[in-house]
Scaffold this active site. Structure first.
Site, PDB file in Angstrom:
ATOM      1  N   ARG A  17      39.183 -21.392  -7.659  1.00  0.00           N
ATOM      2  CA  ARG A  17      38.853 -20.120  -7.174  1.00  0.00           C
ATOM      3  C   ARG A  17      38.749 -19.087  -8.186  1.00  0.00           C
ATOM      4  NH1 ARG A  17      43.917 -19.719  -4.962  1.00  0.00           N
ATOM      5  NH2 ARG A  17      44.665 -18.075  -5.971  1.00  0.00           N
ATOM      6  N   TYR A  62      22.884  -0.807   4.928  1.00  0.00           N
ATOM      7  CA  TYR A  62      23.102  -1.690   5.479  1.00  0.00           C
ATOM      8  C   TYR A  62      23.916  -1.454   6.723  1.00  0.00           C
ATOM      9  CZ  TYR A  62      24.183  -6.727   6.616  1.00  0.00           C
ATOM     10  OH  TYR A  62      24.696  -7.728   7.276  1.00  0.00           O
ATOM     11  N   ASP A  72      23.359  -1.065  -4.308  1.00  0.00           N
ATOM     12  CA  ASP A  72      22.972  -2.458  -3.643  1.00  0.00           C
ATOM     13  C   ASP A  72      21.543  -2.487  -3.998  1.00  0.00           C
ATOM     14  OD1 ASP A  72      21.886  -4.302  -1.850  1.00  0.00           O
ATOM     15  OD2 ASP A  72      23.017  -3.394  -0.069  1.00  0.00           O
ATOM     16  N   LYS A 119      19.481 -13.559   0.155  1.00  0.00           N
ATOM     17  CA  LYS A 119      18.096 -12.994   0.481  1.00  0.00           C
ATOM     18  C   LYS A 119      17.372 -13.405  -0.655  1.00  0.00           C
ATOM     19  CE  LYS A 119      19.934 -10.772   3.910  1.00  0.00           C
ATOM     20  NZ  LYS A 119      21.574 -10.630   3.716  1.00  0.00           N
TER      21      LYS A 119
END
Length: 399
Positions: free
Chosen positions: A59, A111, A192, A217
């Protein structure tokens, strides 16, 4: 930090070369050129209780993440990188690492899922959330896309979030100018960079402190994985807070998704440059078209943010654009439904071209015009994409 001694081999290399190698190191014992998928969740201690392999638990110390993180750090020219389970997970980690009551500034057009989440969280976390306008129609490039920001940042702030070009209207913000204003106000700057990608824009070089990607993406590039990433300019206290947030919240990709991401980035420059070239051809073809009210694409000289985009986007303007269809919302929705090569689906950055009527997806609070089609250009022949649009427009748009 995830740095290892072999990273020195990357010093001075062009980013295209880094991408082609996919962040891989020659893997023992077979001298494999591609590092294997590491599936183990836990790692053996040495006799003295230490971790001689450097990994503790998957993790927070996952060797499966190392190639992709190594490559992202090199592409964005940052100090370190962290993988997350999605772009939203990466973005939310930044905001969750802010103090309660923080002052946050973000673009009005961004977004939509993140904007909605921010508005809900602002109430719970008692954040002061304020929105600014990017370059608007009729505004000169001298305004740097930061006219609203200059006023908002006269007072101290904690975080300035930028998205440029902004989804889905592709407004442009001057990252360097915005970063100067934000830093003077004591704010961190996070960008972003999903749409521009490091192929065209490297925000850390322009003064940003953090870069976020929805790696689902363009970085993954094939529509077959979910992942997100953060890249930091410095290994400082805030970066360590982000790393702790990721480990504690557990918002991680799987080992195979991390491997797919590193593989996808090997062709990043070829894919994105080709798609951007096609997007430019489509934008030019439909700019001034009798059935199209307007084209939003920063590569067009008529775009109000073109000069800014040309200065900070090196070598291209991305593969996203929007068309506003004559005939209003009914015509726009009919055109989207009539397309045969363009797939009507959510997302962007894969090999196939996608189209979506954004206003109906985002809902009544959307800043998106109702006649707008959101378009992600893929790797098809530009002539085929243009012909498909021409046919659908002829059938359903109205002058």
């Amino acid at each position: 930090m995830t740095t290892d001694p072999t990273d020195a081999a990357d010093d001075g290399l062009h980013v295209e070369t880094l991408a082609a190698h996919g962040g891989n190191r020659i893997a023992a014992p077979y001298r494999a050129l591609i590092e294997p998928v590491h599936l183990s969740t836990t790692f053996e201690r040495g006799a003295d209780g230490s971790y001689p392999g450097g990994a503790v638990y998957a993790r927070d110390h996952n060797p499966a993440f190392v190639p992709a993180q190594r490559l992202l750090r090199g592409l964005e020219q940052g100090a370190d990188a962290l993988l997350f389970g999605s772009g939203m997970a990466a973005a939310c980690a930044v905001f969750r690492s802010l103090p309660r009551g923080a002052r946050v500034i973000a673009p009005r057009v961004m977004y939509w899922s993140l904007r909605n989440w921010l508005q809900a969280q602002a109430v719970q976390q008692q954040w002061t959330l304020e929105f600014f306008e990017s370059v608007a129609a009729g505004e000169s490039a001298d305004a740097c896309g930061t006219r609203d920001l200059a006023g908002l940042l006269r007072r101290p702030a904690d975080l300035l979030w930028l998205e440029t070009p902004s989804n889905p209207t592709w407004d442009v913000t001057d990252i360097a100018a915005a970063a100067r204003l934000a830093h003077d106000a004591g704010a961190l700057v996070a960008v972003d960079n999903t749409v521009a990608t490091p192929v065209f824009t490297r925000p850390l070089i322009l003064g940003a402190d953090l870069v976020m990607h929805s790696a689902t993406k363009y970085l993954g590039g094939h529509g077959d994985l979910l992942a997100g990433a953060l890249i930091g300019a410095r290994d400082d206290a805030f970066w360590r807070r982000l790393a702790a947030e990721r480990a504690q919240a557990g918002a991680l990709p799987g080992a195979f998704e991390a491997w797919l991401l590193a593989r996808g980035m090997r062709t990043l420059f070829l894919r994105v440059r080709h798609a951007a070239s096609t997007a430019m051809a489509i934008a030019r073809h439909f700019d001034g078209h009798r059935l199209v009210a307007s084209v939003a694409y920063p590569g067009l000289s008529s775009h109000p943010g073109h000069e800014i985009a040309a200065a900070q986007m090196q070598g291209g303007f991305g593969a996203m654009l929007s068309l506003r269809v004559r005939g209003g919302e009914p015509a726009a929705r009919a055109v989207a439904g009539a397309l045969r090569i363009w797939r009507q689906a959510t997302s962007l950055g894969s090999t196939e071209s996608l189209v979506e009527h954004r206003a109906s997806i985002e809902g009544p609070d959307s800043p998106c015009p109702p006649d707008l089609l959101h378009m992600s250009v893929g790797l098809e022949a530009p002539e085929d994409l243009i012909a498909d649009l021409e046919r659908a427009l002829d059938e359903h748009a109205a002058v």
